[in-house]
Write a protein that holds these residues in place. Structure first.
Motif, mmCIF file in Angstrom:
data_model
loop_
_atom_site.group_PDB
_atom_site.id
_atom_site.type_symbol
_atom_site.label_atom_id
_atom_site.label_comp_id
_atom_site.label_asym_id
_atom_site.label_seq_id
_atom_site.Cartn_x
_atom_site.Cartn_y
_atom_site.Cartn_z
ATOM 1 N N ASP A 143 14.328 7.095 -4.611
ATOM 2 C CA ASP A 143 12.822 7.202 -4.316
ATOM 3 C C ASP A 143 12.305 5.536 -4.486
ATOM 4 O O ASP A 143 11.596 4.987 -3.632
ATOM 5 C CB ASP A 143 11.976 8.149 -4.273
ATOM 6 C CG ASP A 143 11.989 9.340 -4.212
ATOM 7 O OD1 ASP A 143 13.331 9.594 -2.863
ATOM 8 O OD2 ASP A 143 12.097 10.235 -4.620
ATOM 9 N N ARG B 109 11.526 2.645 -1.818
ATOM 10 C CA ARG B 109 9.915 2.059 -2.086
ATOM 11 C C ARG B 109 9.438 0.587 -2.162
ATOM 12 O O ARG B 109 9.207 0.371 -1.422
ATOM 13 C CB ARG B 109 8.378 2.758 -2.923
ATOM 14 C CG ARG B 109 7.355 2.942 -2.987
ATOM 15 C CD ARG B 109 6.956 3.057 -2.194
ATOM 16 N NE ARG B 109 4.861 2.640 -2.480
ATOM 17 C CZ ARG B 109 4.728 2.361 -1.067
ATOM 18 N NH1 ARG B 109 5.032 2.346 -0.080
ATOM 19 N NH2 ARG B 109 2.924 1.785 -1.181
ATOM 20 N N GLU C 123 1.092 -0.748 -2.961
ATOM 21 C CA GLU C 123 0.870 -0.723 -3.766
ATOM 22 C C GLU C 123 -0.196 -0.518 -4.234
ATOM 23 O O GLU C 123 -1.024 -1.875 -4.721
ATOM 24 C CB GLU C 123 2.117 -1.247 -5.168
ATOM 25 C CG GLU C 123 2.285 0.058 -6.046
ATOM 26 C CD GLU C 123 3.548 1.051 -5.283
ATOM 27 O OE1 GLU C 123 3.304 1.774 -5.772
ATOM 28 O OE2 GLU C 123 3.974 0.662 -4.946
ATOM 29 N N GLU D 281 10.816 -0.681 1.156
ATOM 30 C CA GLU D 281 9.623 -0.553 2.009
ATOM 31 C C GLU D 281 8.763 -1.556 2.088
ATOM 32 O O GLU D 281 7.754 -1.984 2.846
ATOM 33 C CB GLU D 281 8.814 0.822 1.700
ATOM 34 C CG GLU D 281 8.027 0.907 3.503
ATOM 35 C CD GLU D 281 7.602 2.876 2.427
ATOM 36 O OE1 GLU D 281 5.906 3.258 2.460
ATOM 37 O OE2 GLU D 281 7.984 3.669 2.420
#
Length: 188
Positions: A3, A7, A39, A10
């Motif tokens: 994950d 992230r 973020e 991304e």
């Protein structure tokens, strides 16, 4: 992929699509070095909240007495929540109210070289400007408190016109911020 790796990929893809927005910036007016990221920062660092307000798919901008166009939002007061700051700033600057919950799209993480915080209760020297979008209704006049911008016009407009007015004579990252908000709004 984990994950965390997903992230990171991304965030890197977003920065590649909006490179001007994500570039390091110097805000001389506040002695601030800032950089945008999708973020989100911790709540304790958020000093300013701004939104791209949508009404019928159009972007709401405010114009002050100097002719300066801006997105509604502003400085968080002591012990004020992010949402209550947003509600207050929308009413003060745009005569608007939230129609749905805000969607936070990122923040400028910032460090100031000023010796003291802008307001005594704010974090220092690190802080953050939170950016998002929300559906809003412009249903009254701006309240224009004495210590805030004196808004003389509130106008819904196309995202293209909003980008043009926000970047005129200013930093070009404003256009990419609006484009990111439009993209996020359209993908809801």
């Amino acid at each position: 992929m984990t994950d965390t790796t997903d992230r990171a990929a991304e965030l890197a893809a977003l920065a590649a699509r909006f490179p001007i927005l994500h570039a390091p910036q110097r805000w001389a007016w506040g002695g601030i070095d800032a950089q945008f990221s999708a973020e989100l920062p911790p709540d304790r660092l958020i000093t300013n909240i701004h939104v791209v307000g949508f009404t019928d798919g159009r972007v709401v901008l405010c114009r002050d007495a100097r002719g300066h166009w801006f997105l509604p939002g502003g400085t968080r007061e002591a012990a004020e929540t992010v949402e209550s700051c947003l509600v207050r700033e929308l009413r003060e600057e745009a005569g608007a109210r939230l129609v749905g919950p805000p969607t936070w799209i990122g923040a400028h993480r910032a460090v100031t070289d000023r010796p003291e915080p802008y307001r005594p209760w704010q974090p220092h020297p690190e802080k953050a400007w939170l950016w998002g979008w929300a559906e809003i209704a412009v249903d009254s006049r701006p309240t224009n408190p004495d210590d805030g911008e004196q808004v003389v016009e509130v106008r819904p407009m196309s995202p293209e016109e909003a980008s043009r007015l926000l970047t005129r004579g200013r930093e070009p990252w404003w256009g990419e911020l609006v484009a990111l908000a439009v993209e996020s709004y359209g993908s809801r």
